[in-house]
Write a protein that holds these residues in place. Structure first.
Motif, mmCIF file in Angstrom:
data_model
loop_
_atom_site.group_PDB
_atom_site.id
_atom_site.type_symbol
_atom_site.label_atom_id
_atom_site.label_comp_id
_atom_site.label_asym_id
_atom_site.label_seq_id
_atom_site.Cartn_x
_atom_site.Cartn_y
_atom_site.Cartn_z
ATOM 1 N N UNK A 24 -2.993 11.357 19.118
ATOM 2 C CA UNK A 24 -3.108 11.090 20.547
ATOM 3 C C UNK A 24 -1.844 10.509 21.152
ATOM 4 N N UNK A 58 -7.508 7.567 9.810
ATOM 5 C CA UNK A 58 -7.347 6.881 11.092
ATOM 6 C C UNK A 58 -5.947 7.136 11.648
ATOM 7 N N UNK A 59 -4.961 7.055 10.781
ATOM 8 C CA UNK A 59 -3.587 7.301 11.210
ATOM 9 C C UNK A 59 -3.416 8.682 11.813
ATOM 10 N N UNK A 60 -3.969 9.659 11.149
ATOM 11 C CA UNK A 60 -3.857 11.027 11.651
ATOM 12 C C UNK A 60 -4.494 11.163 13.036
ATOM 13 N N UNK A 96 -5.288 8.754 15.227
ATOM 14 C CA UNK A 96 -4.663 7.915 16.231
ATOM 15 C C UNK A 96 -3.312 8.469 16.654
ATOM 16 N N UNK A 97 -2.567 8.956 15.686
ATOM 17 C CA UNK A 97 -1.218 9.426 15.980
ATOM 18 C C UNK A 97 -1.229 10.748 16.714
ATOM 19 N N UNK A 143 -9.227 6.209 4.174
ATOM 20 C CA UNK A 143 -9.701 5.847 5.509
ATOM 21 C C UNK A 143 -8.528 5.515 6.432
ATOM 22 N N UNK A 144 -7.559 4.811 5.887
ATOM 23 C CA UNK A 144 -6.371 4.474 6.666
ATOM 24 C C UNK A 144 -5.620 5.734 7.058
ATOM 25 N N UNK A 145 -5.490 6.668 6.122
ATOM 26 C CA UNK A 145 -4.780 7.913 6.407
ATOM 27 C C UNK A 145 -5.493 8.705 7.493
ATOM 28 N N UNK A 205 -10.581 4.970 -1.520
ATOM 29 C CA UNK A 205 -11.251 5.103 -0.220
ATOM 30 C C UNK A 205 -10.551 4.324 0.893
ATOM 31 N N UNK A 206 -9.973 3.198 0.545
ATOM 32 C CA UNK A 206 -9.249 2.415 1.550
ATOM 33 C C UNK A 206 -8.059 3.206 2.077
ATOM 34 N N UNK A 207 -7.256 3.703 1.161
ATOM 35 C CA UNK A 207 -6.091 4.499 1.559
ATOM 36 C C UNK A 207 -6.507 5.707 2.367
ATOM 37 N N UNK A 258 0.811 -1.216 0.000
ATOM 38 C CA UNK A 258 0.000 0.000 0.000
ATOM 39 C C UNK A 258 0.847 1.270 0.000
ATOM 40 N N UNK A 260 1.439 10.869 19.814
ATOM 41 C CA UNK A 260 2.691 11.532 19.491
ATOM 42 C C UNK A 260 2.494 13.050 19.573
#
Lengths: 113, 113
Positions: B106, B99-101, B103-104, B95-97, B91-93, B24, B108
């Motif tokens: 909190x 979520x990453x933003x 989650x991170x 959604x992952x991005x 859309x997959x990428x 990915x 970092x």
DNA sequence: CGGGATCCGTCTTGATACTG
DNA sequence: CAGTATCAAGACGGATCCCG
């Protein structure tokens, strides 16, 4: 899956956490199938092996996506639950599932499902 | 990443295709950064190695997500492009991005980005 | 010089057997 | 039942080589 982050990209960082063949399978089992126990994860059709399951549960726990609870000491029984952060992966799983359904429709016959 | 499908689950099948540390990342480079050439993928901050990049491009091509084009024979130049199926991973990428933003954020401090 | 292929050493993954 | 120990197989990374 090892270091916190390969790069500053949120996609890469997410993949560092869940970008492997098994982690999201375990999350799926908790999120959509209500599985909680070691044995239940082992029973999934993908047939994860015990050591990989252990390591993935540990990583998910370390990342704060999963909580482990001992609810009986003799016999020892452990249960695993998604934290709020873990539950927040739902849109990711859902998008992946939708893509999978669409893509597989084109390459496989329906009878295979 | 090897067999077509471990199980009938669309999530598992999708992970069989793109569920590893690198695939990915390559798709991201094509989709969001407009990268097309071998050298450009190598230049990403995640530092994929040449043999891994080769194998991922081959797999993506075999899966019909990427097309290879030779646009010059002497000197030989190859370019890689997402097919329509490949583009449908957006859309997959995304959604992952997202979520990453979240989650991170909190876990970092902002200065790390 | 771009686009790889190949070799090699290391680390990770995974299957199986075994244990508390 | 919930793991750990062991060990083979594969993924990965780095360096080098190759070929047009």
């Amino acid at each position: 899956m090892d270091q916190p982050c390969r790069s500053a990209c949120p996609i890469a960082c997410t993949l560092d956490l869940v970008g492997d063949r098994w982690t999201l399978i375990v999350v799926r089992d908790m999120m959509f199938f209500g599985k909680e126990r070691f044995e239940e994860f082992l029973a999934s059709p993908e047939e994860i092996s015990t050591n990989i399951l252990t390591s993935r549960l540990r990583q998910l726990e370390a990342a704060g996506l999963v909580e482990r609870k001992l609810y009986s000491t003799r016999p020892r029984r452990t249960s695993y639950h998604l934290t709020e952060t873990g539950k927040s992966l739902r849109p990711v799983l859902k998008t992946i599932a939708v893509w999978g359904l669409r893509h597989l429709e084109q390459t496989r016959t329906p009878e295979q499902f």
